[in-house]
Motif scaffolding. Structure first.
Motif, PDB file in Angstrom:
ATOM      1  N   LEU B  93       0.816  -1.210   0.000  1.00  0.00           N
ATOM      2  CA  LEU B  93       0.000   0.000   0.000  1.00  0.00           C
ATOM      3  C   LEU B  93       0.853   1.265   0.000  1.00  0.00           C
ATOM      4  O   LEU B  93       0.612   2.194  -0.779  1.00  0.00           O
ATOM      5  CB  LEU B  93      -0.918   0.002   1.219  1.00  0.00           C
ATOM      6  N   ALA B  94       1.876   1.296   0.884  1.00  0.00           N
ATOM      7  CA  ALA B  94       2.685   2.503   0.990  1.00  0.00           C
ATOM      8  C   ALA B  94       3.393   2.780  -0.323  1.00  0.00           C
ATOM      9  O   ALA B  94       3.443   3.928  -0.788  1.00  0.00           O
ATOM     10  CB  ALA B  94       3.690   2.346   2.119  1.00  0.00           C
ATOM     11  N   LEU B  95       3.903   1.735  -0.967  1.00  0.00           N
ATOM     12  CA  LEU B  95       4.618   1.972  -2.216  1.00  0.00           C
ATOM     13  C   LEU B  95       3.655   2.408  -3.310  1.00  0.00           C
ATOM     14  O   LEU B  95       3.995   3.259  -4.141  1.00  0.00           O
ATOM     15  CB  LEU B  95       5.385   0.717  -2.616  1.00  0.00           C
ATOM     16  N   GLY B  96       2.433   1.864  -3.295  1.00  0.00           N
ATOM     17  CA  GLY B  96       1.437   2.329  -4.253  1.00  0.00           C
ATOM     18  C   GLY B  96       1.162   3.809  -4.072  1.00  0.00           C
ATOM     19  O   GLY B  96       1.101   4.577  -5.047  1.00  0.00           O
ATOM     20  N   LEU B  97       1.042   4.226  -2.818  1.00  0.00           N
ATOM     21  CA  LEU B  97       0.803   5.646  -2.534  1.00  0.00           C
ATOM     22  C   LEU B  97       1.982   6.495  -2.992  1.00  0.00           C
ATOM     23  O   LEU B  97       1.803   7.563  -3.595  1.00  0.00           O
ATOM     24  CB  LEU B  97       0.588   5.839  -1.031  1.00  0.00           C
ATOM     25  N   VAL B  98       3.196   6.009  -2.717  1.00  0.00           N
ATOM     26  CA  VAL B  98       4.381   6.778  -3.096  1.00  0.00           C
ATOM     27  C   VAL B  98       4.431   6.975  -4.608  1.00  0.00           C
ATOM     28  O   VAL B  98       4.751   8.063  -5.099  1.00  0.00           O
ATOM     29  CB  VAL B  98       5.661   6.079  -2.584  1.00  0.00           C
ATOM     30  N   VAL B  99       4.075   5.919  -5.360  1.00  0.00           N
ATOM     31  CA  VAL B  99       4.097   6.059  -6.817  1.00  0.00           C
ATOM     32  C   VAL B  99       3.082   7.105  -7.266  1.00  0.00           C
ATOM     33  O   VAL B  99       3.363   7.934  -8.142  1.00  0.00           O
ATOM     34  CB  VAL B  99       3.832   4.695  -7.485  1.00  0.00           C
TER      35      VAL B  99
END
Lengths: 344, 118
Positions: B93-99
C-alpha cells in the motif's frame, strides 16, 4: 550489573552514525567502520560481563556467532540509513535481513528464518527495488548531474534524531541490564518442564505422526525381521487416563504404548528428537492455539489487496450517461428505456 | 525439537537458552531499532523512510523471537508471522501511494508535501 559500558557503546555508535551522515573520503570512512564495529563489540562485551551466568548450558560458540552477526546487521543498517543512493540502501537492507535470518536460526526459529528470507528478501525488497526504479529515472530533474538527488544526500536534523534515538536505546537498554529484572534469563526447571510437556502435547495432537514416531522407536529395538513387520502393523493404545502419550515429569521424554496384531503390547519411550520440529510445532500452534490471528492476517492481506487495486486503478473521467450505462442503468437521454425501466 | 545444527543438538524437546545469547540478540534488536528510527527521522526520500520502518519491524521481530526463546514459547514466533503479514501489506500500500505521489510532483522528497502540514 551496571550498564555504563553499554551507554558508552551506544554513545560511540551515535557519534559514528552522525559522522557517517555526510559524504566522507575513503580513509575517514574506513576509520568510521572500525569505530562502528568497535561500538558493537563494546556492546557485546557489556553483555558478556553483565549477562546472568548460564547454569551450565551450551558452549560460548553461539555467543560469538551472535556477536559477528550483530556486527554484520548493524553495519548494514548504518550504511542503509546513510547511503546517498536509494538502490544501494535497499540492497544493504537485504544484508540486514540475511544477518537477522541467521540469528533466527541460532534462536531455534528455523521456520521464521526461511519465511523471513522468502517474504522479506524475496518479495518485499523486490517491490521496493521496483518502485525505486520506477520513480528514479536517470536524468531525473532532482539529480542535476550528481549521481543522487539532493534529498538523498542531505540528512534532515541528524543531531536531533541521534540524540532522540540514543535516549530511547539507553533507556530501554537500562531495563535490559537491570539486576532486579523479572525476566527469566535462566529458565527454571519448571519452565523447561512445561515447555517440554507442551511439545509432547503437540505431538499427541497429531495421532498419525505420533504413531509413526512410536513405531520408528520400536523398530530400532526390534530383534529380527519378523518383529519389525509385526511392529509395522502395530497400533497405539491409550494409557491410563485416556491419553496416548505420557510426558515424563521433567518434560524430556514421553512414553506411549503400541499394541501388536497378536495382542502383545510394547512400551516405547520417545526422546527429545521425536518431538515435533519447529515448523510442525509452529503450524500446530497457529491453527490450534491462535486461529483468530491466522484469520486476522488473512483479513489484513485481503484489505491490502483491495487497497492496492483501488490505488492502481486508472482514474477515468466518465460522463453521467456513461456511468449509468456502466452500472446497467438506462441512459438519461433515452426516454423510452427510462419509461420501460420505470414500468418494470 | 530437532535442530539441524550440532552445536544446539540436545536430547530434550526444548532446551533452555543461554542468557548471554538472548541478551546479545535483544541488544542487537535495540541497536537496529535505534538506527531505523534515526533513518526515519533524517531521510528525506519517502521510499527510504518506509524502508527504515521495515528496519524497525525487523528489530521488533528479532526481539519477539529472542523473548520467545527465553520463555521457551512459540507465541513470539507467531507474532513474527503477523509482523511479516503487516509488513507485506504495508509495503504494497505505501509503495502504491508513493508512486501516486511521485506521478503528481515528479519528486520523492517528502518536503514537496510540506504544505500538507497546515
Amino acid at each position: 550489573m551496571n550498564a555504563n559500558l553499554f551507554y558508552a557503546a551506544a554513545a560511540l555508535g551515535a557519534v559514528v552514525l552522525y559522522l557517517m551522515m555526510e559524504q566522507r573520503p575513503a580513509p575517514f570512512r574506513a576509520a568510521l567502520t572500525v569505530a562502528g564495529l568497535a561500538a558493537v563489540g563494546l556492546m557485546a562485551s557489556a553483555v558478556a560481563r553483565n549477562a546472568p551466568a548460564p547454569d551450565g548450558i551450551e558452549n560460548p560458540g553461539p555467543f560469538w556467532l551472535h556477536v559477528l552477526l550483530s556486527m554484520v546487521a548493524v553495519a548494514g543498517a548504518a550504511r542503509m540509513v546513510t547511503h546517498p543512493r536509494p538502490v544501494y540502501a535497499a540492497l544493504y537492507f537485504v544484508l540486514v535481513i540475511l544477518a537477522v535470518a541467521v540469528n533466527f536460526l541460532l534462536l531455534q526459529a528455523e521456520f521464521m528464518a526461511f519465511a523471513l528470507l522468502i517474504v522479506y528478501a524475496g518479495a518485499i525488497l523486490i517491490t521496493y527495488l521496483f518502485v525505486l526504479m520506477l520513480a528514479q529515472q536517470s536524468g531525473d530533474r532532482a539529480t542535476r548531474g550528481e549521481d543522487s538527488a539532493w534529498y538523498d544526500r542531505t540528512p534532515r536534523e541528524p543531531a536531533v534524531a541521534l540524540v532522540l534515538a540514543f535516549v530511547i536505546v539507553a533507556a530501554t537498554g537500562d531495563a535490559l541490564f537491570r539486576k532486579d529484572s523479572a525476566l527469566p534469563w535462566n529458565a527454571s526447571p519448571a519452565l523447561v518442564a512445561r515447555a517440554g510437556e507442551r511439545a509432547w502435547e503437540r505431538l499427541a495432537d497429531m495421532p498419525a505422526q505420533l504413531a509413526d514416531e512410536a513405531r520408528a522407536v520400536a523398530t530400532e529395538s526390534a530383534k529380527d525381521e519378523a518383529a519389525r513387520t509385526a511392529i509395522a502393523g502395530a497400533k497405539l493404545v491409550p494409557l491410563e487416563g485416556g491419553r496416548m502419550l505420557q510426558a515424563s515429569p521433567d518434560g524430556a521424554t514421553a512414553t506411549a504404548t503400541l499394541k501388536l496384531a497378536d495382542g502383545t503390547t510394547v512400551d516405547v519411550t520417545l526422546d527429545g528428537s521425536r518431538a515435533p520440529d519447529n515448523s510442525k510445532a509452529l503450524g500446530h500452534a497457529l491453527v490450534a492455539e491462535f486461529p483468530v490471528s491466522l484469520e486476522l492476517a488473512g483479513v489484513i492481506l485481503l484489505m491490502a489487496l483491495f487497497g492496492a487495486v483501488v490505488l492502481a486503478r486508472r482514474q477515468m473521467e466518465m460522463a453521467e450517461d456513461e456511468r449509468r450505462a456502466a452500472a446497467g442503468l438506462p441512459r438519461i437521454g433515452d426516454g423510452d428505456a427510462l419509461r420501460r425501466g420505470g414500468a418494470a | 525439537m530437532t535442530i539441524p545444527m550440532a552445536i544446539l543438538a540436545d536430547a530434550a524437546p526444548v532446551t533452555a537458552a543461554a542468557p548471554a545469547n538472548v541478551m546479545v540478540t535483544l541488544v542487537l534488536a535495540l541497536a537496529l531499532f535505534g538506527i531505523g528510527l534515526v533513518g526515519f527521522l533524517t531521510r528525506r526520500n519517502m521510499i527510504l523512510m518506509f524502508l527504515c520502518t521495515e528496519l524497525m519491524f525487523q528489530a521488533a521481530a528479532l526481539a519477539f523471537v529472542a523473548f520467545g526463546r527465553m520463555w521457551m514459547d512459540l507465541s513470539g514466533q507467531l507474532m513474527v508471522i503477523f509482523i511479516l503479514t503487516v509488513a507485506a501489506a504495508e509495503a504494497a500500500l505505501a509503495l502504491g501511494l508513493v508512486v501516486l505521489l511521485y506521478r503528481r510532483k515528479e519528486t520523492l522528497s517528502n518536503e514537496a508535501w510540506a504544505d500538507m502540514k497546515e
